[in-house]
Design a protein around this motif. Structure first.
Motif, short mmCIF file in Angstrom:
data_model
loop_
_atom_site.label_atom_id
_atom_site.label_comp_id
_atom_site.label_asym_id
_atom_site.label_seq_id
_atom_site.Cartn_x
_atom_site.Cartn_y
_atom_site.Cartn_z
N HIS A 138 -17.59 4.67 17.73
CA HIS A 138 -17.79 6.10 17.52
C HIS A 138 -18.28 6.72 18.83
N ASP A 139 -18.38 8.03 18.83
CA ASP A 139 -18.95 8.75 19.97
C ASP A 139 -20.47 8.61 19.87
N ALA A 140 -21.03 7.67 20.62
CA ALA A 140 -22.41 7.23 20.41
C ALA A 140 -23.43 8.27 20.82
N TRP A 194 -12.65 0.33 20.56
CA TRP A 194 -11.57 0.49 19.59
C TRP A 194 -10.48 -0.58 19.76
N ARG A 240 -24.64 -0.48 20.65
CA ARG A 240 -25.18 0.76 21.22
C ARG A 240 -26.24 0.44 22.27
N GLU A 264 -20.28 0.63 14.48
CA GLU A 264 -18.85 0.85 14.43
C GLU A 264 -18.44 1.69 15.64
N HIS A 277 -16.20 7.71 27.31
CA HIS A 277 -17.15 6.91 26.54
C HIS A 277 -17.98 6.01 27.45
#
Length: 366
Positions: free
Chosen positions: A265-267, A197, A216, A263, A40
């Motif tokens: 997540h896999d951006a 997370w 992001r 939130e 990530h």
């Protein structure tokens, strides 16, 4: 059931570097949800070391990390850094932002508009009301850094388990049991290095969140401007953080410098956010963006005061936070990993007490 002295949740640069340092003192197991470490934020970093980046606490961490990045004892013989430089340019409306960045900074040099354009010839000279450069800003070889810490972890007897997404945690009789996949892992100490997370991991442990917010950050890879050799250009950016650009393997990486709360997540890059950022970049340069070769995004996770969270949680025995690094995780990893290892192992802490206090999670409960 697998047991160790410490479980580290998260296999990004924060978790792997801390695990490697901790493995000098105790047995360590890293649990990484993805199939590879650093998937990530670590793998999507702009990969530059800027001493003056961040608040006073982060600048102290930058200074603490610099010697290791230059001479990475234990993970390699060659420096992880290479020359780049960082230049900030300001329009009339951005001069206050330029002054704010310069306040308390060291090693900066003021530039005239002509000097700025000499360094980056595509800049619109008539828009530049002020400029500064940090010559000592340097590129970081993130891949070599992550791989080096991984080798050090293994050499010290530690292990990394990939595809191990944590699904539950409980503490009984002084021991944490962490469920990941179909396996239980036990240790008296857990290091929460789960990045975006991390608050979710705290929830699994029965704790209220600290308020860590993933943001992001998007980027696009463009062809080098025609007729220009960009290899020696510095990173150049809007002083008000409207965009930044950096040479990257013969291409030009441009980011809208977005900080959109999302939130975990896999951006991925949002088309409109990227288009607006590229438009802002185009207004500052003399060439048009005609082709985008690749886009991506990563998550930069901030605590409410924008300083990392490093230390034992006062609400739960044996739970240690190593999270909230924001956009500074790569360049502060050496300093933070050594601090984490010292605090967990009860060794001498090198950082000053004010910096350690500014990082401690107890600051949210006083």
């Amino acid at each position: 059931m697998k047991t160790s002295d410490v479980l580290v949740i998260g296999g990004g640069i924060a978790g792997i570097s801390a695990a490697a340092e901790l493995a000098a003192h105790m047995s360590v197991c890293v649990l990484e949800a993805e199939t590879v470490p650093g998937y990530h934020a670590t793998g999507r970093s702009a990969a530059i070391f800027i001493r003056n980046y961040g608040n006073a606490t982060l600048r102290a961490l930058n200074a603490a990390s610099a010697p290791f990045l230059a001479a990475p004892d234990g993970i390699g013989t060659d420096s992880l850094l290479s020359p780049r430089g960082e230049m900030l340019i300001a329009t009339e409306d951005e001069l206050d932002a330029l002054d704010a960045y310069s306040a308390g900074a060291t090693g900066l040099e003021a530039l005239t508009p002509d000097q700025a354009v000499e360094l980056v010839p595509i800049l619109c000279r008539e828009l530049i009301a002020g400029a500064i450069i940090e010559w000592d800003a340097q590129d970081i070889d993130v891949d070599r850094m992550l791989a080096g810490y991984g080798r050090l972890l293994r050499a010290r007897g530690g292990q990394t388990v990939t595809g191990a997404r944590v699904e539950g945690m409980r503490r009984k009789a002084g021991v944490w049991t962490v469920r990941a996949g179909d396996t239980d892992y036990q240790a008296p100490l857990v290091v929460n290095a789960a990045g975006a997370w991390a608050d979710g991991v705290a929830g699994l442990a029965g704790l209220a969140p600290l308020g860590l917010q993933p943001m992001r950050r998007s980027a696009a890879l463009l062809p080098a401007p025609a007729g220009h050799d960009i290899r020696t250009w510095p990173l150049f950016a809007s002083a008000a953080e409207q965009w930044y650009a950096k040479p990257e393997a013969g291409k030009l990486m441009v980011s809208p410098a977005d900080e959109d709360p999302v939130e975990p997540h896999d951006a991925w890059a949002e088309d409109m956010v990227l288009a607006e950022g590229l438009h802002r970049y185009e207004q500052a340069v003399t060439h048009q963006v005609t082709r985008v070769e690749r886009t991506w995004a990563g998550l930069r996770t901030f605590a409410p005061d924008r300083s990392p969270v490093v230390g034992f949680d006062p609400r739960a025995e044996g739970l240690f936070w190593l999270a909230g690094q924001g956009g500074y995780g790569i360049q502060t990893a050496p300093g933070l990993s050594r601090l984490a290892a010292a605090l967990v192992a009860g060794e001498r802490v090198v950082l000053d007490t004010d910096t350690v206090a500014a990082l401690c999670p107890a600051r949210f409960f006083t």
